[in-house]
Enzyme design. Structure first.
Site, mmCIF file in Angstrom:
data_model
loop_
_atom_site.group_PDB
_atom_site.id
_atom_site.type_symbol
_atom_site.label_atom_id
_atom_site.label_comp_id
_atom_site.label_asym_id
_atom_site.label_seq_id
_atom_site.Cartn_x
_atom_site.Cartn_y
_atom_site.Cartn_z
ATOM 1 N N CYS A 142 -22.525 0.371 127.582
ATOM 2 C CA CYS A 142 -23.261 0.533 126.331
ATOM 3 C C CYS A 142 -24.527 -0.319 126.375
ATOM 4 O O CYS A 142 -24.486 -1.502 126.734
ATOM 5 C CB CYS A 142 -22.389 0.142 125.142
ATOM 6 S SG CYS A 142 -23.236 0.302 123.554
ATOM 7 N N CYS A 145 -24.091 -3.100 122.904
ATOM 8 C CA CYS A 145 -23.133 -4.209 122.903
ATOM 9 C C CYS A 145 -22.759 -4.645 124.317
ATOM 10 O O CYS A 145 -21.975 -5.595 124.475
ATOM 11 C CB CYS A 145 -21.876 -3.838 122.119
ATOM 12 S SG CYS A 145 -20.938 -2.459 122.814
ATOM 13 N N LYS A 149 -18.144 1.707 128.495
ATOM 14 C CA LYS A 149 -18.176 2.891 127.636
ATOM 15 C C LYS A 149 -17.373 4.006 128.300
ATOM 16 O O LYS A 149 -17.935 4.902 128.930
ATOM 17 C CB LYS A 149 -19.622 3.326 127.391
ATOM 18 C CG LYS A 149 -19.794 4.188 126.149
ATOM 19 C CD LYS A 149 -21.258 4.332 125.801
ATOM 20 C CE LYS A 149 -21.425 5.086 124.494
ATOM 21 N NZ LYS A 149 -22.846 5.246 124.134
ATOM 22 N N CYS A 156 -20.885 2.360 117.123
ATOM 23 C CA CYS A 156 -21.072 2.497 115.677
ATOM 24 C C CYS A 156 -22.191 1.553 115.249
ATOM 25 O O CYS A 156 -22.099 0.331 115.445
ATOM 26 C CB CYS A 156 -19.775 2.183 114.935
ATOM 27 S SG CYS A 156 -19.955 2.230 113.135
ATOM 28 N N CYS A 159 -20.753 -0.888 112.257
ATOM 29 C CA CYS A 159 -19.897 -1.991 112.726
ATOM 30 C C CYS A 159 -20.553 -2.782 113.852
ATOM 31 O O CYS A 159 -20.087 -3.874 114.185
ATOM 32 C CB CYS A 159 -18.551 -1.447 113.201
ATOM 33 S SG CYS A 159 -17.602 -0.617 111.926
ATOM 34 N N CYS A 162 -18.753 -0.818 119.938
ATOM 35 C CA CYS A 162 -18.241 0.442 120.457
ATOM 36 C C CYS A 162 -16.807 0.646 119.990
ATOM 37 O O CYS A 162 -16.040 -0.313 119.853
ATOM 38 C CB CYS A 162 -18.302 0.457 121.981
ATOM 39 S SG CYS A 162 -19.947 0.862 122.637
ATOM 40 N N HIS A 169 -17.406 6.703 110.996
ATOM 41 C CA HIS A 169 -17.283 5.488 110.184
ATOM 42 C C HIS A 169 -17.035 5.912 108.746
ATOM 43 O O HIS A 169 -17.846 6.622 108.150
ATOM 44 C CB HIS A 169 -18.547 4.637 110.272
ATOM 45 C CG HIS A 169 -18.450 3.369 109.463
ATOM 46 N ND1 HIS A 169 -17.969 2.191 110.002
ATOM 47 C CD2 HIS A 169 -18.746 3.101 108.166
ATOM 48 C CE1 HIS A 169 -17.993 1.245 109.072
ATOM 49 N NE2 HIS A 169 -18.459 1.778 107.950
ATOM 50 N N CYS A 170 -15.918 5.472 108.193
ATOM 51 C CA CYS A 170 -15.535 5.864 106.842
ATOM 52 C C CYS A 170 -15.814 4.718 105.880
ATOM 53 O O CYS A 170 -15.186 3.652 105.987
ATOM 54 C CB CYS A 170 -14.059 6.240 106.797
ATOM 55 S SG CYS A 170 -13.490 6.741 105.150
ATOM 56 N N CYS A 176 -14.254 1.853 111.034
ATOM 57 C CA CYS A 176 -14.367 3.062 111.841
ATOM 58 C C CYS A 176 -12.995 3.707 112.001
ATOM 59 O O CYS A 176 -11.968 3.032 111.986
ATOM 60 C CB CYS A 176 -14.944 2.733 113.216
ATOM 61 S SG CYS A 176 -16.728 2.518 113.228
#
Length: 328
Positions: A142, A145, A149, A156, A159, A162, A169-170, A176
């Protein structure tokens, strides 16, 4: 004078380059603003959800339950209350687990590289899931971050990390939805829908009398207001859950995430243009797709409904069985 056209071209390129930089900065600022807004919105939505559940529960015990004395009697009141408490406890349990369960964090890039190198030296097992990449191929990392991956992993922006098998994302759970809490998220929606059906059925008679027979003042004004509001809240949530829950039923049975659903649609279109057929490589059939989310629990025994009692799904979220042996 001959140099003027060249100078104009250079100036235009500089202006375009400066505009692109400003545009990128604006996009980064908008993404940062959106991420901060979502982080602040999450706890507010959690408090709102718990407040709505508490309000409907309060209306049931204070106003709806006494109304059942004439029609259902004491045995009916007891049975309905036990059923309602069962649905409510499972709804709250899966909601809390969705909030506080880590959706799945990939390992550090160096550690993952070393682990894959060690596994590549071992003999391959016939029933072992396909590796994320071909042997000797450099693993993905990634760029945000700097973690590894693996397949089905996405970063995300809210957040700022990863997430393994990220679905979305809720904000309602301020977390997430990933490989480790997707089961709780689905069961939360299911039990919430069942609770709404229960509440709509219980509140229907007093709602009908209150809404269509306004002149009958058998109940107090506060009772009528609570019953009307509780019925409309549960009915609205039920309609929304039918749409969202139906979509996630399709995702579970086809072994897709929300992100993969969008990419697979594009691949379907490209394959159709080329006269080819594209199939999701993670789609192993409905039974195995279902067991990847809810664990090795038979569907007809309904033990998978009780997440605190059923066997959890296996897997580490790094590798997934696939229909083909090519890298996916």
């Amino acid at each position: 004078e001959a140099r003027k056209p060249g100078a104009m071209i250079v100036a235009c390129r500089r202006v375009r380059r400066d505009l692109l930089r400003l545009l990128n900065k604006g996009i980064d600022a908008a993404v940062c603003f959106f991420s901060v807004g979502m982080r602040l919105l999450g706890p507010c939505l959690i408090c709102t959800a718990l407040g709505l559940i508490s309000f409907v529960t309060y209306s049931y015990f204070l106003y709806a339950l006494p109304e059942l004395a004439d029609t259902a009697g004491f045995p009916g009141q007891t049975g309905l209350t036990v059923l309602g408490l069962f649905l409510l406890s499972n709804t709250l349990y899966n909601y809390v687990k969705s909030i506080f369960t880590n959706p799945g964090l990939p390992p550090e890039y160096e550690e993952y590289e070393k682990a894959l190198e060690m596994e590549s030296l071992e003999e391959p097992e016939p029933n072992k899931p396909n590796k994320p990449n071909k042997p000797g191929k450099k693993q993905k990392q990634c760029g945000r971050c700097n973690r590894s991956k693996p397949p089905r992993c996405h970063h995300c922006s809210v957040c700022n990390r990863c997430v393994l098998k990220m679905d979305h994302h809720c904000p309602w759970i301020n977390n997430c939805v990933g490989v480790h809490n997707y089961r709780y998220f689905c069961l939360f929606m299911l039990f919430l829908a069942l609770s709404c059906i229960f509440a709509v059925a219980v509140f229907f008679r007093p709602f009908k009398e209150t809404f269509f027979h306004m002149r009958r003042k058998r109940m107090s004004r506060s009772a009528r207001q609570c019953i009307l509001l509780s019925f409309m809240i549960c009915f609205s949530i039920l309609i929304s859950l039918c749409l969202l829950g139906g979509f996630h039923v399709y995702l579970v049975l086809t072994n897709q995430t929300t992100i993969e659903f969008q990419t697979n649609l594009q691949r379907h279109r490209e394959a159709r243009k080329n006269g080819e057929y594209y199939r999701n490589p993670y789609d192993l059939g409905r039974t195995r797709n279902f067991q990847q989310v809810f664990g090795p629990n038979p569907f007809c025994r309904f033990r998978w409904l009780l997440s605190w009692l059923s066997v959890p799904p296996s897997g580490d979220g790094l590798t997934y069985p696939s229909l083909s042996r090519i890298s996916v």
